[in-house]
Design an enzyme around this catalytic site. Structure first.
Site, mmCIF file in Angstrom:
data_model
loop_
_atom_site.group_PDB
_atom_site.id
_atom_site.type_symbol
_atom_site.label_atom_id
_atom_site.label_comp_id
_atom_site.label_asym_id
_atom_site.label_seq_id
_atom_site.Cartn_x
_atom_site.Cartn_y
_atom_site.Cartn_z
ATOM 1 C CG HIS A 1 7.271 -2.013 5.769
ATOM 2 N ND1 HIS A 1 7.029 -3.363 5.757
ATOM 3 C CD2 HIS A 1 6.924 -1.573 4.541
ATOM 4 C CE1 HIS A 1 6.565 -3.731 4.579
ATOM 5 N NE2 HIS A 1 6.479 -2.654 3.820
ATOM 6 C CB CYS B 1 5.389 -3.662 -1.907
ATOM 7 S SG CYS B 1 6.644 -2.754 -0.975
#
Length: 700
Positions: free
Chosen positions: A65, A219
């Site tokens: 991603h 993240c």
């Protein structure tokens, strides 16, 4: 706005064998549906995210991603692989691959949908349904969470339950409970009125308050791992009888935990790969600080660890805060490894100032000539119709930006060591380094001293009543005094003398010495293709621009020339002998022309990652040749970046381009030779890549 995922974005028979091939296959579906405008640019962003941290998760899941400017709207593509694809998960290959694409300015609503998917991936029933889906539309509907699917699922469950009840009634005694009945916990019978009157009135015992944990998950991209870790921690907390409240600091923003909840918490878990925002809220509590993947893969261990710390009375958060560059560092990490991370922190924050200031100065020289540095202040004299006034404006703006180089370097080295408290003494030490003419070297040492002083102060046990003012008042005050004293009166003058000696040495470089230095810098620029050694060589060259002379300008030219060689060489090699490379590498080769010409050495990373033993040595040889030739030709450069676009500002521009061309040809020739030898040793024509039955290239 279109749906997040449609049947056209689902591939239930994904045939790719590598994660790059899988990402490309799914990204092509996105491009075909008009959701990705530049396939190669988007794949480069995906690869850059993958390089930060593997995106494989336990349970056979891969979630490549990224956020990219090449994405028109939040999009998700799903692929199911029969053989599995390695995404770096501890438990092996992934068979469920989700490619998540978010635009650079993705809206909060769709990012929330992506976070919901991330949480669903922790649900075995959801992943099981995807593994058994037979139609792309069914899989897309499951991922979207469409209501009809839920109704169908409930109907199927009710039908199965009715059939089970009929079978139970036909084949079992009436008094034997069915499986469904066994699944329901028994309900205690209500006491009769007489029994209630006979029972003595005793106060009901109050249940003990459960252990309470507050957690932060985050993240680098803030899309998937952030929310998966949150879901994993919450489930593990429920299983352990612990209350867990998670603040997800993701791309959709974050809702701050209630301050009272934080105050009442018994422990803290920080599962993150980027700096936790407002970390000081958790000062004075038992804290476990780990990477985000630990929150996904071993939440029960983290909960047990924070409970043990609380039982022992360990209050780790305020005593020894973890610096941003030490996130995820293991106990076995050497001091040299940590030192490299600290220095890289300073360099990474310094580079934008270098690029902006240096390019503005170079542009000013191009417009107004090299005497523009003697122009009066534009605040006192500016003529709108004169080009020299505009050149002077650019030069003076660039000079101000370039003036931040040393303080920013020092400040963020200290930040990398000691977090925010290191910024003030670091910037102060860097400014003093400029004042005493200690230059780049002085800023580097000032940053290390500032970080060390703050780390030493943080180790001192402080009464709880004073902890609130420590990072705001006490630490900046004491550390600035100590750093200022050391820089002004103790080590500043020796460093300034060393800096002057280095500058004089560069000024006097000529002949063989200059050529050897150019070769060494070329090797460093091409060894790790944008990594630490590359940045050391680049920082050395940029530091010389603060007080430019003939030698330092030659060094800057050699460094930029060598840094352009690896991507240009890979682009040339894929053009000349394309059959030696995979289809993906040939596509990357097209982009490498532009990246190399722009002095973006990282453009060669995809080639080095696929075949490091052949690509990296070849790049190093070509870089060394180019660096040496640039020095031998006497080329100079006043701009710290820009590639071929600043050639008009280069001394000896034709010879400079010749040096780059020769180094590029040397590297490309070596790559072709080594790959050809590999093919011959494998018993096939030298220009034919090894491939399996499916046509996918296999590394030798």
């Amino acid at each position: 706005m279109s749906e997040l995922i449609t049947a056209e974005l689902v591939d239930l028979d994904l045939s790719a064998e590598t994660k790059d091939a899988a990402a490309r296959s799914l990204a092509e579906r996105m491009a075909a549906s008009g959701r990705v405008t530049d396939l190669e640019g988007f794949l480069a962003d995906v690869a850059a995210r993958e390089a930060q941290m593997p995106t494989g998760l336990d349970g056979g899941i891969g979630i490549p991603h990224c956020r990219s400017a090449h994405v028109t709207e939040p999009t998700l593509a799903f692929g199911r692989s029969a053989s599995g694809i390695d995404f770096g998960a501890p438990d092996g290959p992934a068979d469920l691959i989700f490619l998540i694409a978010a635009p650079a300015g993705g809206d909060a609503d769709h990012l929330s949908i992506l976070s919901t998917l991330a949480r669903h991936l922790m649900d075995g029933e959801f992943t099981g349904a995807l593994r058994s889906a037979t139609e792309p539309g069914r899989a897309a509907s499951l991922i979207r969470g469409d209501a009809p699917d839920e109704a169908e699922k409930v109907a199927e469950t009710e039908a199965a339950g009715a059939a089970g009840a009929d079978e139970a009634g036909a084949g079992k005694p009436a008094e034997e409970p069915t499986a469904a009945a066994e699944a329901v916990p028994p309900v205690a019978a209500e006491p009769t009125a007489a029994a209630a009157e006979a029972a003595p009135a005793e106060p009901a015992p109050q249940p003990a308050a459960p252990f309470r944990i507050v957690a932060i998950t985050s993240c680098p991209t803030g899309i998937a791992h952030t929310y998966m870790a949150a879901e994993s921690l919450e489930k593990a907390g429920t299983a352990a009888g612990v209350e867990v409240f998670v603040e997800t600091q993701g791309s959709a923003g974050f809702k701050r935990l209630d301050p009272q909840l934080v105050a009442d918490a018994d422990g803290v878990i920080l599962a993150h790969d980027v700096e936790v925002r407002d970390k000081e809220r958790f000062a004075g509590k038992p804290t476990v600080d780990v990477g985000v993947k630990a929150g996904i893969n071993r939440p029960a261990e983290l909960i047990a660890e924070v409970r043990q710390k609380a039982a022992r009375g360990e209050v780790s958060a305020p005593a020894r805060p973890t610096a941003p560059m030490d996130k995820g560092a293991g106990a076995a990490d050497s001091y040299a490894t940590r030192l490299r991370k600290w220095l890289m922190t300073g360099v990474s924050y310094m580079v934008p100032f270098v690029a902006a200031g240096g390019l503005l100065i170079a542009l000013a020289f191009a417009i107004g000539g090299y005497t523009i540095n003697k122009a009066p202040s534009v605040a006192d004299h500016f003529v709108w119709t004169e080009s020299t006034s505009w050149a002077a404006l650019l030069f003076q703006i660039g000079g101000v930006a370039f003036g931040f180089l040393v303080p920013v370097l020092a400040g963020f080295i200290a930040y990398g060591m000691a977090d925010r408290p290191g910024l003030v003494p670091g910037f102060v030490g860097g400014a003093i380094a400029l004042t005493i003419n200690a230059g780049f070297l002085g800023g580097l040492i000032a940053g290390l001293i500032a970080g060390a002083v703050v780390m030493a102060i943080q180790r001192v046990t402080i009464p709880p009543v004073l902890r609130g003012i420590m990072p705001v008042v006490v630490i900046p005050l004491i550390s600035s005094v100590i750093v200022g004293f050391l820089m002004f009166l103790v080590i500043g003058k020796p460093i300034a003398a060393l800096q002057k000696g280095l500058t004089d040495w560069l000024s006097g470089l000529s002949g063989a010495n200059a050529i050897i230095l150019g070769a060494i810098l070329g090797l460093m620029m091409c060894f790790d293709l944008g990594g630490p050694l590359n940045k050391v060589a680049y920082a050395f060259a940029v530091g010389g621009l603060a007080n430019p002379n003939e030698g330092s300008l030659k060094v800057m030219a050699a460094v930029m020339a060598a840094g352009m060689v690896p991507p240009l060489a890979m682009a040339l090699a894929t053009t000349v002998r394309g059959r030696l490379f995979t289809k993906a590498e040939r596509e990357n080769g097209k982009a490498a022309w532009v990246l190399g010409a722009s002095f973006i050495t990282e453009g060669a990373i995809p080639f080095a990652a696929a075949d490091p033993l052949r690509v990296i040595p070849s790049a190093m040889v070509g870089g060394a040749v180019t660096g040496a030739l640039s020095m031998a030709f006497g080329c100079t450069l006043r701009a710290p970046h820009g590639g071929v676009f600043v050639v008009p500002l280069i001394g000896q521009p034709l010879l400079y381009l010749l040096a780059i061309a020769i180094g590029t040809c040397v590297s490309a020739g070596l790559v072709i030779l080594l790959k050809g030898l590999r093919g011959a040793s494998a018993g096939r024509p030298a220009d034919t890549p090894a491939s399996d039955a499916s046509g996918v290239t296999v590394a030798a």
